[in-house]
Design a protein around this motif. Structure first.
Motif, PDB file in Angstrom:
ATOM      1  N   ASN A   1      -5.720   8.986  -7.768  1.00  0.00           N
ATOM      2  CA  ASN A   1      -6.606   8.053  -7.061  1.00  0.00           C
ATOM      3  C   ASN A   1      -6.520   8.289  -5.552  1.00  0.00           C
TER       4      ASN A   1
ATOM      5  N   PHE B   1       0.839  -1.203   0.000  1.00  0.00           N
ATOM      6  CA  PHE B   1       0.000   0.000   0.000  1.00  0.00           C
ATOM      7  C   PHE B   1       0.875   1.253   0.000  1.00  0.00           C
TER       8      PHE B   1
ATOM      9  N   ASP C   1       0.494   7.297  -6.842  1.00  0.00           N
ATOM     10  CA  ASP C   1      -0.862   6.959  -7.275  1.00  0.00           C
ATOM     11  C   ASP C   1      -1.909   7.904  -6.695  1.00  0.00           C
ATOM     12  N   TYR C   2      -1.600   8.523  -5.562  1.00  0.00           N
ATOM     13  CA  TYR C   2      -2.565   9.412  -4.902  1.00  0.00           C
ATOM     14  C   TYR C   2      -2.915  10.633  -5.754  1.00  0.00           C
TER      15      TYR C   2
ATOM     16  N   ILE D   1      -3.542   8.202   2.535  1.00  0.00           N
ATOM     17  CA  ILE D   1      -3.685   8.738   1.177  1.00  0.00           C
ATOM     18  C   ILE D   1      -3.634  10.257   1.210  1.00  0.00           C
TER      19      ILE D   1
ATOM     20  N   LEU E   1       2.529   1.891  -3.348  1.00  0.00           N
ATOM     21  CA  LEU E   1       1.651   2.545  -4.314  1.00  0.00           C
ATOM     22  C   LEU E   1       1.598   4.060  -4.067  1.00  0.00           C
ATOM     23  N   LEU E   2       1.571   4.429  -2.796  1.00  0.00           N
ATOM     24  CA  LEU E   2       1.563   5.852  -2.453  1.00  0.00           C
ATOM     25  C   LEU E   2       2.883   6.508  -2.825  1.00  0.00           C
TER      26      LEU E   2
ATOM     27  N   LYS F   1      -6.214  -2.861  -6.100  1.00  0.00           N
ATOM     28  CA  LYS F   1      -4.832  -3.129  -6.518  1.00  0.00           C
ATOM     29  C   LYS F   1      -4.187  -4.212  -5.653  1.00  0.00           C
TER      30      LYS F   1
ATOM     31  N   TYR G   1      -9.757   2.016  -4.619  1.00  0.00           N
ATOM     32  CA  TYR G   1      -8.762   1.854  -5.691  1.00  0.00           C
ATOM     33  C   TYR G   1      -7.576   1.030  -5.192  1.00  0.00           C
ATOM     34  N   TYR G   2      -7.060   1.358  -4.023  1.00  0.00           N
ATOM     35  CA  TYR G   2      -5.885   0.672  -3.478  1.00  0.00           C
ATOM     36  C   TYR G   2      -6.238  -0.739  -3.046  1.00  0.00           C
TER      37      TYR G   2
END
Length: 269
Positions: free
Chosen positions: A185, A173, A181-182, A218, A176-177, A194, A190-191
């Motif tokens: 999204n 997680f 991605d934030y 996020i 992704l941040l 994923k 969304y996360y």
């Protein structure tokens, strides 16, 4: 094992955190005298004599102001080597996330002494390396220092059991941040999609591991990024709103007001 070049750097200056060449290094500092103000993640913290500070994202440091009598031992560790040195424990995920909130370690007198000795050991081994096993000895010295940090943090926050699965989900997680991605999204769903989990499960994991909800993480990453963008006067507010895919300028302004406590225009002065 040879020590990879620049994987570990020792110094007596803390402002090297601002050096772009150390952007992928993590900073570990032990204050011997005086104090230093450090603005990290939009907040100002004070490192004082006998205190330890761990910065896990140098790019989030914007200001370093030492006192005239400030003395410090600093260990800069490159990210990939740090990961190799990190003890095999899922607790590292929880401890690392807490440092995003507050990089200052609150230690007892005994823990301060253990920390001081740990820093001295790393400095000594960097300055007096074994001929054939320098990489191995540095890895061992840093791992012991990190274990001491874990122990200190666990005393403060509690030693709740974190499963391997929970740690993996949280790490993915955060990855992704970190990937940005934030910007497009900002919905938990969304996360969760994923990561192949439900939004409820992701929120529960975040709360258990870090003490903060998935939505909080996020918004935290978005807020950090937005502060930098808003201060860049080469970008218009319309440009920034477009980068974040806001449906309107009013929506953009409300998000800034709610998460940064100020109007977008206040960052332009």
């Amino acid at each position: 094992m040879e020590l990879p070049e620049n994987s570990v750097i020792i110094d007596d200056k803390l402002d090297r955190m601002l050096d772009p060449e150390l952007a992928i290094h993590f900073t570990h500092a032990y204050c011997e005298a005086g104090q230093c103000e450090v603005t990290f993640n939009g907040q100002t913290f004070t490192l004082s004599a006998g205190g330890c500070m761990i910065i896990i994202a140098n790019r989030l440091v914007s200001r370093v102001v030492p006192s005239d009598d400030f003395k410090v031992k600093v260990i800069y560790v490159e990210e990939s080597f740090l990961q190799a040195c990190t003890p095999h424990s899922n607790y590292g995920t929880r401890g690392g996330l807490s440092l995003y909130i507050n990089p200052i370690m609150r230690m007892t007198d005994e823990e301060r002494e253990i920390c001081r000795r740990g820093f001295e050991n790393v400095f000594y081994r960097m300055e007096h390396p074994h001929r054939f096993f320098h990489g191995d000895e540095m890895m061992a010295a840093l791992q012991q220092l990190f274990i001491d940090f874990y122990e200190c943090h666990a005393r403060i926050e509690g030693d709740a059991e974190i499963s391997t699965q929970a740690a993996q989900v949280m790490r993915r997680f955060v990855a992704l941040l970190e990937n940005g991605d934030y910007r497009k999204n900002r919905e938990v769903a969304y996360y969760a999609d994923k990561l192949c989990v439900t939004p409820k499960y992701l929120s529960e994991i975040c709360k258990k591991v870090s003490g903060f909800s998935a939505n909080s993480w996020i918004n935290r990453y978005a807020a950090i990024d937005l502060v930098h963008l808003l201060k860049d006067k080469s970008l218009s507010l319309t440009d920034i709103a477009y980068m974040y895919d806001f449906s309107s300028q009013s929506h953009f302004s409300r998000f800034i007001q709610n998460n940064l406590g100020q109007k977008p225009s206040s960052f332009r002065t």
